[in-house]
Design a protein around this motif. Structure first.
Motif: not given
Length: 104
Positions: A23-49
């Motif tokens: 359960i996403v029960d607070n804004e800090a966790y949700y904010r981190q998930l948004v960043i995680y989703i957007h940065q995941n392709p960068v992390h896996h070296k599919l793109i640079d940004s």
């Protein structure tokens, strides 16, 4: 799937592994998930940004065109578009995100 399960005397899905929900029960966790989703392709070296990857909602936040993304609500958790961009530049190795993801 039913035939294979019967033959092998097993049950359950064949092609999907079990997953857990949290359960996403607070804004800090949700904010981190948004960043995680957007940065995941960068992390896996599919793109640079993150802004180079059109298959996430990240590009939607950078333009003013109408979309189904709740831009105002999400951006309010980041305080501003500049803060949103700045936080997306940080490394995914941030331990605060890993703490959320591993605490299942």
């Amino acid at each position: 799937a039913k035939a294979f399960n019967k033959q092998e005397e097993r049950s359950g899905a064949l092609f999907e592994r079990p997953f857990q929900r949290k359960i996403v029960d607070n804004e800090a966790y949700y904010r981190q998930l948004v960043i995680y989703i957007h940065q995941n392709p960068v992390h896996h070296k599919l793109i640079d940004s993150a802004d180079d990857y059109p298959w996430t909602s990240f590009p939607c936040f950078l333009n003013m065109e109408p979309t189904r993304v709740a831009k105002e609500r999400v951006l309010s958790w980041f305080d501003s578009i500049n803060s949103f961009k700045k936080l997306h530049k940080r490394e995914l190795a941030d331990q605060s995100l890993m703490r959320y993801l591993m605490d299942i």
